[in-house]
Design a protein around this motif. Structure first.
Motif, PDB file in Angstrom:
ATOM      1  N   GLU A  75     -44.411  61.186  85.662  1.00  0.00           N
ATOM      2  CA  GLU A  75     -44.703  62.866  84.631  1.00  0.00           C
ATOM      3  C   GLU A  75     -44.123  63.932  85.105  1.00  0.00           C
ATOM      4  OE1 GLU A  75     -48.883  65.348  85.760  1.00  0.00           O
ATOM      5  OE2 GLU A  75     -49.211  63.937  85.418  1.00  0.00           O
ATOM      6  N   TYR A  76     -43.745  64.988  84.899  1.00  0.00           N
ATOM      7  CA  TYR A  76     -42.855  65.932  84.946  1.00  0.00           C
ATOM      8  C   TYR A  76     -43.617  67.488  86.166  1.00  0.00           C
ATOM      9  CZ  TYR A  76     -40.622  64.515  81.267  1.00  0.00           C
ATOM     10  OH  TYR A  76     -40.120  64.356  79.542  1.00  0.00           O
ATOM     11  N   LEU A  77     -43.337  66.935  86.957  1.00  0.00           N
ATOM     12  CA  LEU A  77     -43.705  67.679  88.264  1.00  0.00           C
ATOM     13  C   LEU A  77     -43.162  69.314  88.407  1.00  0.00           C
ATOM     14  CD1 LEU A  77     -44.842  64.588  90.058  1.00  0.00           C
ATOM     15  CD2 LEU A  77     -46.593  65.541  88.454  1.00  0.00           C
ATOM     16  N   ALA A  78     -43.595  70.189  88.428  1.00  0.00           N
ATOM     17  CA  ALA A  78     -42.949  71.489  88.439  1.00  0.00           C
ATOM     18  C   ALA A  78     -43.193  71.582  89.846  1.00  0.00           C
ATOM     19  CB  ALA A  78     -43.637  72.975  86.905  1.00  0.00           C
ATOM     20  N   THR A  79     -43.972  72.042  90.234  1.00  0.00           N
ATOM     21  CA  THR A  79     -44.254  72.554  91.621  1.00  0.00           C
ATOM     22  C   THR A  79     -43.927  71.323  92.470  1.00  0.00           C
ATOM     23  OG1 THR A  79     -46.268  74.170  90.428  1.00  0.00           O
ATOM     24  CG2 THR A  79     -45.576  73.923  92.701  1.00  0.00           C
ATOM     25  N   THR A  80     -44.658  70.377  92.217  1.00  0.00           N
ATOM     26  CA  THR A  80     -44.338  69.501  93.859  1.00  0.00           C
ATOM     27  C   THR A  80     -42.560  68.697  93.908  1.00  0.00           C
ATOM     28  OG1 THR A  80     -46.316  68.844  93.306  1.00  0.00           O
ATOM     29  CG2 THR A  80     -45.017  67.033  94.408  1.00  0.00           C
ATOM     30  N   HIS A 164     -53.171  70.955 101.131  1.00  0.00           N
ATOM     31  CA  HIS A 164     -52.337  70.297 100.345  1.00  0.00           C
ATOM     32  C   HIS A 164     -51.083  70.192 101.097  1.00  0.00           C
ATOM     33  CE1 HIS A 164     -55.412  71.831  96.202  1.00  0.00           C
ATOM     34  NE2 HIS A 164     -56.014  71.048  97.339  1.00  0.00           N
ATOM     35  N   LEU A 165     -50.300  71.198 101.581  1.00  0.00           N
ATOM     36  CA  LEU A 165     -48.898  71.194 101.285  1.00  0.00           C
ATOM     37  C   LEU A 165     -49.368  70.188 102.797  1.00  0.00           C
ATOM     38  CD1 LEU A 165     -47.698  75.110 101.978  1.00  0.00           C
ATOM     39  CD2 LEU A 165     -46.789  73.403 100.801  1.00  0.00           C
ATOM     40  N   LEU A 166     -49.970  70.266 103.655  1.00  0.00           N
ATOM     41  CA  LEU A 166     -50.109  68.712 104.718  1.00  0.00           C
ATOM     42  C   LEU A 166     -50.017  67.628 103.571  1.00  0.00           C
ATOM     43  CD1 LEU A 166     -52.261  71.049 107.550  1.00  0.00           C
ATOM     44  CD2 LEU A 166     -49.416  70.325 107.888  1.00  0.00           C
ATOM     45  N   SER A 167     -51.011  67.380 102.502  1.00  0.00           N
ATOM     46  CA  SER A 167     -50.711  66.078 101.950  1.00  0.00           C
ATOM     47  C   SER A 167     -49.141  65.444 101.504  1.00  0.00           C
ATOM     48  CB  SER A 167     -51.622  65.661 100.975  1.00  0.00           C
ATOM     49  OG  SER A 167     -50.545  66.718  99.855  1.00  0.00           O
ATOM     50  N   TYR A 168     -48.119  66.934 101.667  1.00  0.00           N
ATOM     51  CA  TYR A 168     -46.308  65.883 101.552  1.00  0.00           C
ATOM     52  C   TYR A 168     -46.188  65.474 102.947  1.00  0.00           C
ATOM     53  CZ  TYR A 168     -46.872  68.410  97.088  1.00  0.00           C
ATOM     54  OH  TYR A 168     -47.216  68.957  95.778  1.00  0.00           O
TER      55      TYR A 168
END
Length: 208
Positions: A75-80, A164-168
């Protein structure tokens, strides 16, 4: 609109001329040192509160400065995608998640279905902060202390986005290797104060 057009002219005649060499250097490339994730609120101006020039901040803004947890989906993921680009392509060294006082997005977490009826996409987006609402609700803050609920929601929301950032995977790896830092800031609009999150004592401390 006329005010905006006059602003364009003033920029070209004053600010651009003052930093002409900088803009010429930035013409073909950028090398920002910090990814600034902030709320879309018009009262939060990243370059103004940090005293930075064009080319220093890579900025992402959305309702309630939310970082969606990492996921691989079609899907389109702008922030990600913007986070991915900042870290993997631009090689930024710092990430700041900056929330602020009187945040309409955080306040909307407690709005009724009827109140959110006209903004269904915003309502869907704020589901990403559902965990924040659950934590605040569990505190049983009395009706007489709604101001406390407001600032606690805004601050806990910042902390949740850091998680949430640390899930990247690419962020977690760089943080562990100490090539990337992540921070949470809380900006008070009416005083100009910024509080920085201290992970060691789980408190926001005034930046002096």
């Amino acid at each position: 609109m006329e005010k905006l057009l006059q602003g364009l002219i003033q920029f070209k005649e004053t600010d651009f001329q003052e930093h002409r060499q900088l803009f010429e250097e930035l013409g073909n490339s950028q090398s920002p040192h910090t990814l600034f994730i902030g709320c879309s609120d018009s009262r939060l101006v990243p370059n103004l509160i940090t005293g930075t020039l064009p080319g220093e901040l890579f900025v992402i803004r959305n309702i309630a400065n939310i970082v969606p947890p990492y996921r691989n989906i079609e899907e389109y993921l702008a922030t990600t995608s913007a986070i991915e680009y900042a870290v993997n392509i631009l090689g930024i060294q710092h990430i700041v998640v900056c929330g602020h006082s009187n945040c309409g997005g955080c306040k909307s977490l407690y709005a009724s279905e009827k109140e959110m009826q006209s903004i269904p996409h915003t309502r869907k987006w704020l589901e990403l902060a559902g965990n924040v609402k659950e934590k605040i609700t569990a505190m049983n803050i009395p009706e007489s202390e709604m101001a406390k609920r407001e600032w606690m929601t805004e601050q806990i929301n910042i902390v949740e986005q850091l998680k949430h950032l640390l899930s990247y995977p690419f962020i977690k790896e760089r943080v562990l290797n100490q090539t990337l830092t992540i921070e949470g800031w809380y900006y008070i609009i009416e005083t100009g104060e910024v509080f920085r999150y201290n992970r060691h004592n789980s408190e926001f401390e005034l930046v002096n």
